[in-house]
Design an enzyme around this catalytic site. Structure first.
Site, mmCIF file in Angstrom:
data_model
loop_
_atom_site.group_PDB
_atom_site.id
_atom_site.type_symbol
_atom_site.label_atom_id
_atom_site.label_comp_id
_atom_site.label_asym_id
_atom_site.label_seq_id
_atom_site.Cartn_x
_atom_site.Cartn_y
_atom_site.Cartn_z
ATOM 1 N N GLU A 56 -4.660 5.276 -6.346
ATOM 2 C CA GLU A 56 -4.284 6.299 -7.186
ATOM 3 C C GLU A 56 -4.614 6.014 -8.720
ATOM 4 O OE1 GLU A 56 -1.033 8.918 -5.177
ATOM 5 O OE2 GLU A 56 -0.267 6.955 -6.103
ATOM 6 N N CYS A 78 5.218 4.600 -13.800
ATOM 7 C CA CYS A 78 5.031 3.312 -13.406
ATOM 8 C C CYS A 78 5.786 2.900 -11.837
ATOM 9 C CB CYS A 78 5.865 2.143 -14.333
ATOM 10 S SG CYS A 78 5.168 2.566 -16.036
ATOM 11 N N CYS A 127 -4.676 4.753 -16.583
ATOM 12 C CA CYS A 127 -3.889 3.757 -15.752
ATOM 13 C C CYS A 127 -4.440 3.692 -14.635
ATOM 14 C CB CYS A 127 -2.491 4.121 -15.468
ATOM 15 S SG CYS A 127 -1.626 2.654 -14.440
ATOM 16 N N CYS A 177 -0.677 -3.786 -2.737
ATOM 17 C CA CYS A 177 -0.478 -4.923 -3.459
ATOM 18 C C CYS A 177 -0.146 -5.942 -2.384
ATOM 19 C CB CYS A 177 0.297 -4.638 -4.670
ATOM 20 S SG CYS A 177 0.935 -6.217 -5.785
ATOM 21 N N CYS A 188 9.225 -1.873 -6.845
ATOM 22 C CA CYS A 188 7.748 -1.256 -6.972
ATOM 23 C C CYS A 188 7.494 -0.613 -5.660
ATOM 24 C CB CYS A 188 6.842 -2.235 -7.431
ATOM 25 S SG CYS A 188 5.231 -1.748 -7.394
ATOM 26 N N CYS A 193 7.342 -7.043 -5.154
ATOM 27 C CA CYS A 193 8.403 -6.776 -6.227
ATOM 28 C C CYS A 193 9.408 -5.651 -5.780
ATOM 29 C CB CYS A 193 7.986 -6.527 -7.699
ATOM 30 S SG CYS A 193 6.753 -7.523 -8.237
#
Ligand code: SAH
Ligand code: SF4
Length: 393
Positions: free
Chosen positions: A114, A374, A127, A134, A141, A138
């Site tokens: 994305e 975010c 962005c 990933c 996230c 975290c």
């Protein structure tokens, strides 16, 4: 005549794309194609101009290249980019593109990433993602919950910027979209800034990220200055110095906590590279100065990291580092174990930081309605996307 689909696909993957490559890679491709050595530099420069400055989509438009060579290039290469599978436009003008990457081999069904565009009145920020998913986890996230992970190639990272600029009419002589949501006017760029804050940990893919920054910043092409390109890391300490000395974009650190015990929990990478080492790497970051401050990102989690005492500790920790602090209201996603701090709490935190002399903008959540804010990015499943959107609404 309709070619059978399978054949068309093979033919496509056999012709590599030149769009998104570095100068060296284009040179290499032309060499393998059989172009004489004395022509490589000149032809690379021509292709560079058409691909990155003009944003053309086919070889036929490259008017200073002879017709015969244009045809030969077209037989051997494409200018294909990641394919836009879905475009969502938020009520606030934020756009999110789901991009399918060109399969690397017959088994690869094409990973998805994305990429988010955030317009403001006189500028626009893209962005970009640096990995599919990933490997870090975290806890706040959404991207970290995605299982499939691989590094993006330089070409795939640069491709995100070309796709965005093509769709936003951000190449010479092109029109902006007619919905009025993209900044326009004499000399105004649709994409003026780039942040590596999409999916993935950029410093785990450092080489490709650096090469992509060089292509994006090249003055004969895409021409986004390194001062307008920010690489955000969760704190891969040994790579921070390399990023600064080899490439030198702006740096952002996802700090989120002022004590190791809490940061260990929120950003598990902290167990490997604790706060003290991370901040030392920031003090040593080549090129940091009051004019080129390091951004510290701090996600506001209700009752977790948002007390006045923590704001004061944050200020103390950052002493001596040319810093600005970006407070990010937590963006929820389905199943997230946190809530966003109350507005008054965020304001109180922000005031303490501000009174200590730091710029402390609170990042206005953008594109929350389309899960583009975010930490909300996560490709993969259709079902999840629909469900997630409903849950957030
Ligand atoms: N992996 C890199 C860059 C991508 S994340 C990094 O962690 O820095 C971009 C920013 O979004 C980071 O500061 C990250 O901590 C933050 N973020 C992640 N999830 C979030 C969420 N749910 N709400 C608000 N910010 C989030
Ligand atoms: Fe990865 Fe950054 Fe999300 Fe952490 S915040 S899981 S490092 S993308």
């Amino acid at each position: 005549m309709n070619a059978p689909a399978a054949r068309a696909e093979t033919a496509m993957s056999e012709r590599p794309s030149l769009a998104g490559l570095t100068r060296a890679e284009i040179g290499e491709a032309l060499r393998a194609f059989g172009l004489p050595e004395r022509e490589i530099r000149m032809r690379t420069a021509q292709l560079w101009h058409w691909i990155y400055f003009r944003g053309v989509r086919d070889f036929a438009s490259m008017l200073n290249v002879s017709k015969a060579l244009r045809q030969r290039l077209d037989d051997a290469f494409t200018l294909d980019l990641p394919e836009v599978v879905e475009e969502q436009i938020s009520t606030d003008g934020t756009r999110k593109w789901l991009l399918r990457l060109t399969p690397v081999d017959a088994h690869d069904k094409g990973a998805e990433i994305e990429c988010v565009y955030i317009p403001e009145s006189d500028r626009g920020t893209l962005c970009v993602s640096s990995q599919v998913g990933c490997t870090l986890n975290c806890t706040f996230c959404h991207t970290g919950t995605q299982r499939l992970v691989r590094n993006l190639t330089t070409q795939e990272i640069v491709g995100q910027l070309i796709v965005a600029r093509q769709r936003l009419g951000d190449f010479p002589g092109r029109e902006r979209p007619t919905d009025g949501l993209v900044p326009s006017g004499e000399g105004v760029r649709a994409v003026s800034n780039i942040v590596f804050m999409g999916m993935g940990e950029p410093l785990y893919n450092l080489e490709n990220v650096e090469a992509a920054v060089e292509v994006m910043a090249d003055g004969d092409g895409l021409s986004v200055s390194k001062r307008r390109i920010t690489v955000s890391t969760s704190g891969v300490v040994p790579e921070i110095e390399r990023l600064g000395s080899e490439c030198g974009p702006m740096l952002a650190i996802s700090l989120h906590a002022v004590r190791d015990d809490l940061r260990n929990e929120l950003v598990p990478l902290n167990k490997k590279y604790p706060i003290r080492e991370l901040l030392q790497a920031c003090r040593d970051y080549p090129g940091a100065s009051n004019a080129r401050r390091i951004t510290f990102e701090y996600v506001m989690l209700k009752g977790v990291n948002d007390s006045p005492a923590e704001a004061k500790e944050l200020v103390r920790l950052l002493k001596g580092i040319p810093a600005k602090i970006n407070l990010i209201p937590f963006n929820p996603w389905p199943g997230a174990p946190y809530e966003c701090s109350d507005w008054e709490t965020i304001e109180r935190f922000s005031d303490i930081v501000f009174n200590a002399g730091y710029a402390s903008p609170v990042r206005t959540p953008r594109g929350r309605d389309i899960l583009a804010a975010c930490g909300q990015l996560r490709s993969e499943t259709e079902k999840l996307r629909a469900r997630a959107r409903r849950a957030v609404e």
